[in-house]
Design an enzyme around this catalytic site. Sequence first.
Site, PDB file in Angstrom:
ATOM      1  N   GLU A   1       0.762  -1.424   0.060  1.00 50.43           N
ATOM      2  CA  GLU A   1      -0.101   0.509  -0.082  1.00 50.43           C
ATOM      3  C   GLU A   1       1.033   1.158   0.137  1.00 50.43           C
ATOM      4  O   GLU A   1       0.793   2.338  -0.463  1.00 50.43           O
ATOM      5  CB  GLU A   1      -0.730  -0.206   1.259  1.00 50.43           C
ATOM      6  CG  GLU A   1      -1.680  -1.030   1.490  1.00 50.43           C
ATOM      7  CD  GLU A   1      -2.686  -1.540  -0.033  1.00 50.43           C
ATOM      8  OE1 GLU A   1      -2.961  -0.207  -0.715  1.00 50.43           O
ATOM      9  OE2 GLU A   1      -3.115  -2.108  -0.738  1.00 50.43           O
TER      10      GLU A   1
ATOM     11  N   HIS B   1       1.672   2.531  -3.794  1.00 47.25           N
ATOM     12  CA  HIS B   1       0.457   2.769  -4.279  1.00 47.25           C
ATOM     13  C   HIS B   1       1.623   4.831  -3.694  1.00 47.25           C
ATOM     14  O   HIS B   1       0.657   5.296  -4.990  1.00 47.25           O
ATOM     15  CB  HIS B   1      -0.127   2.787  -4.206  1.00 47.25           C
ATOM     16  CG  HIS B   1      -0.794   0.946  -4.627  1.00 47.25           C
ATOM     17  ND1 HIS B   1      -0.779   0.998  -5.669  1.00 47.25           N
ATOM     18  CD2 HIS B   1      -0.945   0.105  -4.087  1.00 47.25           C
ATOM     19  CE1 HIS B   1      -0.877  -0.280  -5.939  1.00 47.25           C
ATOM     20  NE2 HIS B   1      -1.230  -0.788  -5.031  1.00 47.25           N
TER      21      HIS B   1
END
Length: 155
Positions: free
Chosen positions: A65, A68
């Site tokens: 994550e 990202h």
Amino acid sequence: MASSFRARIAPRVGLSTKECYPKISFHLRGKSAGTAHLQRWELRFNPILLAENGQAFIDEVVPHEYAHLLVYALFGDVSPHGPEWRMMMEEILEVSAHRTHQFSTENSRTREYRKFSYRCQCQTHQLSTIRHNRLLRGEAQYHCKKCGSPLEFIE
């Protein structure tokens, strides 16, 4: 560990160490282990999957994550798991680039949705309550990926 991670990563991606701190919350449920909200510079994690999987969750989901966010900061709006993200995972974060986790989601499921049967020219499809309701309200129209014909509700 986190401070040495930031000190190692920040210069490589052109961010100050302070800019590397995203907002973090643990309000995610269901099958998702984590999500990155790019414009808000926020990461959300599933507390049940974290508790059940411990270090494996931290080693796999957190960098996934975080990558990202870093990709968004450097390249803007690009494909979520495209070459920029894979490069960030493997070369910068030094973590294997896997798109999905393999954790059991049995305890973190929210609820089971009823399925509705729809037919096209070549087969029967099972649509979720959400998609069924969108069709009823006229907000969406779904087509078969094989034959291209619109799906029709089977009563």
